[in-house]
Design a protein around this motif. Structure first.
Motif, mmCIF file in Angstrom:
data_model
loop_
_atom_site.group_PDB
_atom_site.id
_atom_site.type_symbol
_atom_site.label_atom_id
_atom_site.label_comp_id
_atom_site.label_asym_id
_atom_site.label_seq_id
_atom_site.Cartn_x
_atom_site.Cartn_y
_atom_site.Cartn_z
ATOM 1 N N LYS A 195 0.819 -1.215 0.000
ATOM 2 C CA LYS A 195 0.000 0.000 0.000
ATOM 3 C C LYS A 195 0.855 1.269 0.000
ATOM 4 N N LYS A 196 2.141 1.125 0.194
ATOM 5 C CA LYS A 196 3.026 2.280 0.320
ATOM 6 C C LYS A 196 3.074 3.139 -0.943
ATOM 7 N N PRO A 197 3.152 2.563 -2.159
ATOM 8 C CA PRO A 197 3.211 3.400 -3.367
ATOM 9 C C PRO A 197 2.028 4.361 -3.491
ATOM 10 N N ALA A 198 0.833 3.909 -3.109
ATOM 11 C CA ALA A 198 -0.343 4.775 -3.209
ATOM 12 C C ALA A 198 -0.214 5.964 -2.269
ATOM 13 N N VAL A 199 0.320 5.729 -1.073
ATOM 14 C CA VAL A 199 0.514 6.816 -0.119
ATOM 15 C C VAL A 199 1.584 7.776 -0.627
#
Length: 210
Positions: A195-199
């Motif tokens: 989920k890190k890339p979206a953040v």
């Protein structure tokens, strides 16, 4: 042997108790307990090996003694006793191998569980650290929005309309960042980095000029 079986069942119960915690937040204490379990299993494996060797040695000594005694008895009777001793030796070897295999298997399971819990704790700590950074970025966006709202005072006409539009755009970006961060915080601990890339993208967009 009964004592060994009792210890084994107690050990399996302890492993089951540890496995019951899967899905919960892991603490350093949990990891230490799991490592202690590995040491206990290794100790039990060593004890099983020693017990097996002792039993085999006793059986072999008994077999040797019976062979020497049988030399003075009738051939048939001696053969029967030798066969019985050989069978006892074989049974002792079989039990030794079974006990060792069982203890080694339980040790491996405890070690794997300890490693899993350690990895989960490491992932949790990394996620929590990143969440703090992302939340700071979110707070910075809130501060920008508040500042821009304060700038509305005294503005009229096109200038006010333009600033209101910019505020709306920034609020949309702020909500996108908040949603992405929410998804990251609620993902499985071992999958949070997915989920890190979206953040990261939402943070980058929120920092752009409006």
């Amino acid at each position: 042997m009964k004592k060994n079986r009792l210890v084994s069942w107690m050990t399996m119960g302890t492993v089951a108790a540890i496995m019951f915690t899967v899905g919960c937040e892991v603490t350093p204490s949990d990891v230490q307990s799991a490592k202690n379990e590995v040491r206990e299993e290794q100790q039990e494996t060593a004890e099983a090996r020693a017990e097996g060797e002792r039993a085999v040695n006793e059986a072999q000594a008994n077999e040797k003694q019976l062979r020497e005694t049988a030399m003075q008895q009738a051939r048939t009777e001696a053969r029967e006793k030798i066969n019985e001793a050989e069978n006892e030796t074989a049974e002792a070897r079989r039990e030794r191998e079974e006990n060792i295999a069982r203890e080694e298997r339980e040790t491996a399971e405890a070690k794997a569980e300890a490693e899993r819990m350690a990895a989960e704790l490491e992932a949790k700590q990394a996620r929590d650290a990143y969440v703090k950074t992302a939340e700071a970025e979110l707070k910075a966006v809130d501060t920008r929005i508040e500042t821009m709202n304060n700038q509305l005072d005294g503005l009229e006409g096109e200038a006010r309309k333009d600033l209101e539009t910019r505020i709306e755009v920034l609020q949309v970006r702020r909500e996108a960042l908040s949603d992405a961060l929410y998804d990251l915080k609620n993902a499985e601990v071992m999958k949070w980095e997915e989920k890190k890339p979206a953040v990261e993208s939402a943070i980058k967009t929120a920092k752009q000029d409006v």
